[in-house]
Design a protein around this motif. Structure first.
Motif, PDB file in Angstrom:
ATOM      1  N   ALA A  54       0.859  -1.186   0.000  1.00 19.62           N
ATOM      2  CA  ALA A  54       0.000   0.000   0.000  1.00 19.62           C
ATOM      3  C   ALA A  54       0.897   1.238   0.000  1.00 19.62           C
ATOM      4  CB  ALA A  54      -0.913   0.007   1.222  1.00 19.62           C
ATOM      5  N   SER A  55       0.449   2.295  -0.639  1.00 16.34           N
ATOM      6  CA  SER A  55       1.286   3.490  -0.763  1.00 16.34           C
ATOM      7  C   SER A  55       0.435   4.751  -0.790  1.00 16.34           C
ATOM      8  CB  SER A  55       2.141   3.409  -2.034  1.00 16.34           C
ATOM      9  OG  SER A  55       1.315   3.359  -3.180  1.00 16.34           O
ATOM     10  N   CYS A  56       1.098   5.872  -0.609  1.00 11.84           N
ATOM     11  CA  CYS A  56       0.464   7.180  -0.750  1.00 11.84           C
ATOM     12  C   CYS A  56       1.513   8.166  -1.237  1.00 11.84           C
ATOM     13  CB  CYS A  56      -0.171   7.655   0.557  1.00 11.84           C
ATOM     14  SG  CYS A  56       1.032   8.151   1.816  1.00 11.84           S
ATOM     15  N   THR A  57       1.056   9.229  -1.869  1.00  7.73           N
ATOM     16  CA  THR A  57       1.950  10.260  -2.404  1.00  7.73           C
ATOM     17  C   THR A  57       1.473  11.620  -1.926  1.00  7.73           C
ATOM     18  OG1 THR A  57       2.341   8.918  -4.375  1.00  7.73           O
ATOM     19  CG2 THR A  57       2.954  11.236  -4.493  1.00  7.73           C
ATOM     20  N   SER A 203       6.755   9.708  -1.694  1.00  7.36           N
ATOM     21  CA  SER A 203       5.964   8.480  -1.753  1.00  7.36           C
ATOM     22  C   SER A 203       6.306   7.598  -0.560  1.00  7.36           C
ATOM     23  CB  SER A 203       6.227   7.712  -3.053  1.00  7.36           C
ATOM     24  OG  SER A 203       5.803   8.465  -4.172  1.00  7.36           O
ATOM     25  N   LEU A 204       5.278   7.172   0.152  1.00  8.24           N
ATOM     26  CA  LEU A 204       5.423   6.237   1.264  1.00  8.24           C
ATOM     27  C   LEU A 204       4.796   4.916   0.865  1.00  8.24           C
ATOM     28  CD1 LEU A 204       4.381   8.484   4.296  1.00  8.24           C
ATOM     29  CD2 LEU A 204       6.675   7.669   3.797  1.00  8.24           C
ATOM     30  N   VAL A 218       0.485   2.446   6.285  1.00  9.80           N
ATOM     31  CA  VAL A 218       0.872   3.611   5.486  1.00  9.80           C
ATOM     32  C   VAL A 218       0.183   4.870   6.002  1.00  9.80           C
ATOM     33  CG1 VAL A 218       0.742   4.661   3.199  1.00  9.80           C
ATOM     34  CG2 VAL A 218       1.376   2.287   3.415  1.00  9.80           C
ATOM     35  N   GLN A 219      -1.099   4.743   6.324  1.00  9.68           N
ATOM     36  CA  GLN A 219      -1.844   5.902   6.813  1.00  9.68           C
ATOM     37  C   GLN A 219      -1.264   6.410   8.140  1.00  9.68           C
ATOM     38  OE1 GLN A 219      -6.067   5.311   7.893  1.00  9.68           O
ATOM     39  NE2 GLN A 219      -6.516   7.070   6.594  1.00  9.68           N
ATOM     40  N   LYS A 220      -0.930   5.489   9.033  1.00 10.42           N
ATOM     41  CA  LYS A 220      -0.349   5.885  10.317  1.00 10.42           C
ATOM     42  C   LYS A 220       1.029   6.512  10.116  1.00 10.42           C
ATOM     43  CE  LYS A 220      -0.165   5.973  14.845  1.00 10.42           C
ATOM     44  NZ  LYS A 220      -1.081   6.809  15.648  1.00 10.42           N
TER      45      LYS A 220
END
Length: 366
Positions: A54-57, A203-204, A218-220
């Motif tokens: 899972a990822s986020c930018t 990017s995480l 990822v959210q935390k």
């Protein structure tokens, strides 16, 4: 020269023919080695644990070039007697974000992230999942008792005894347990951060055996990183705000006391017109005006610092929010099988060529 060139070319052709002949004669060895490695690759591909990524930018944004409010509200603030000069908050360059993620306090807090795990009625923390619930797969056991066997033996010899002085609260120093060390190693292998210097985004990503748990991690991580950067960014402005606020309340109290003394004096001396009374009243008026002037100035500075804290607070624009992955990212079984098959072929060919070279050397020496 042409004749010498032809001789050299003929020798090269002879060497290539001999090489091909050796490989053809040892084809059974190459095929056996390739099949063995193919079987190993098939075993690894089948029994490798599934992982979801899972990822986020996001894009960090902060004030640049001084106070943003200086231009838009500068004139209005000047009319009210408020100076909107920038206090100059400090920025953390994105290149240092991995250091924040790798810090012990950050990872300790990340270990306590509640996760939704299949088969569990209630949420469990990351630490509880890896220490109590998750069991290593077949490959994990094989790796532990083959490659990791020396470590298992050393751990059994040393035991789990720890130096009590390391955890002494009087020293005010950070310390970790063996379990926390294990969890930090897991986090370090699963959590990654990338910074695109050209585009300016971060990017995480987190890999975990379960999709929803990966998204929650990822959210935390995103929230903790934002909090850490924000705290560092506005720390100076908040310290100045606390100092000004403390002085403001002190002077407010003094101003009220001075005003009260002046009012009481006037009530007691309504019909008195002596020079002594007038002098005392002037002294009390001067004292009140001095304290009230400082109090008024501190009130302006207090409002300025409140605005500065708001301005220094960085804003993070989320380009790609966290979502639960629906497809696994690992293992890539086809790639694993191809790599192991290729390694088997290379190793088999290397064994044939190595034997040929050794035979040639022995023939020359004899």
């Amino acid at each position: 020269m042409q004749e010498q060139k032809n001789i050299t070319q003929a020798e090269d052709e002879i060497d290539l023919i001999a090489l091909a002949k050796n490989l053809w004669e040892g084809r059974r060895t190459v095929i056996k080695t390739t099949l063995i490695f193919m079987a190993i690759g098939l075993f690894v591909a089948i029994f490798s644990e599934k992982e979801y990524t899972a990822s986020c930018t996001m894009v960090p944004q902060s004030a640049e070039g001084g106070s943003k409010l200086g231009g838009s509200l500068g004139g209005l603030a000047a009319m009210a007697g408020i100076n909107l000069g920038s206090s100059g908050g400090s920025d953390i360059p994105p290149t240092l974000y991995p250091k924040i993620l790798a810090s012990i306090p950050f990872q300790k807090e990340l270990m306590q992230t509640p996760l939704s795990i299949e088969g569990q009625t209630e949420k469990v923390t990351f630490a509880e999942y890896y220490l109590e619930i998750k069991k290593p797969g077949l490959l994990g056991y094989i790796k532990k008792y083959t490659i990791g066997l020396p470590g298992v033996i050393l751990k059994a010899i040393r035991g789990n005894a720890t130096d009590a002085r390391l955890a002494s609260p009087e020293d005010n120093l950070l310390s970790i347990t063996q379990d926390e060390k294990k969890l930090i190693e897991i986090l370090s292998s699963q959590l990654s951060i990338e910074f695109n210097d050209k585009e300016g985004y971060i990017s995480l990503s987190v890999r975990m055996p379960q999709a929803k748990a990966a998204a929650q991690m990822v959210q935390k991580t995103q929230l903790l990183l934002q909090d850490a950067i924000t705290t560092f960014k506005i720390q100076k402005a908040k310290d100045q705000l606390a100092f000004v606020e403390e002085r403001y309340f002190e002077k407010e109290k003094e101003a009220k006391q001075a005003q009260q003394r002046l009012a009481q004096f006037r009530d007691r001396n309504k019909n008195v017109s002596t020079a002594t009374a007038q002098t005392e009243q002037e002294r009390l008026m001067a004292e009140y005006n001095l304290v009230y002037g400082v109090y008024s100035e501190l009130a302006k500075q207090l409002e300025t610092q409140k605005i500065q804290v708001k301005e220094d607070t960085p804003v993070f624009t989320i380009i790609e929010p966290v979502s639960i992955p629906i497809e696994k990212s690992r293992p890539k079984r086809t790639m694993i099988l191809m790599v192991w098959t290729f390694l088997g072929g290379i190793l088999g060919a290397g064994m044939i060529l190595g034997k040929s070279v050794l035979y040639s050397i022995n023939a020359k020496l004899s």
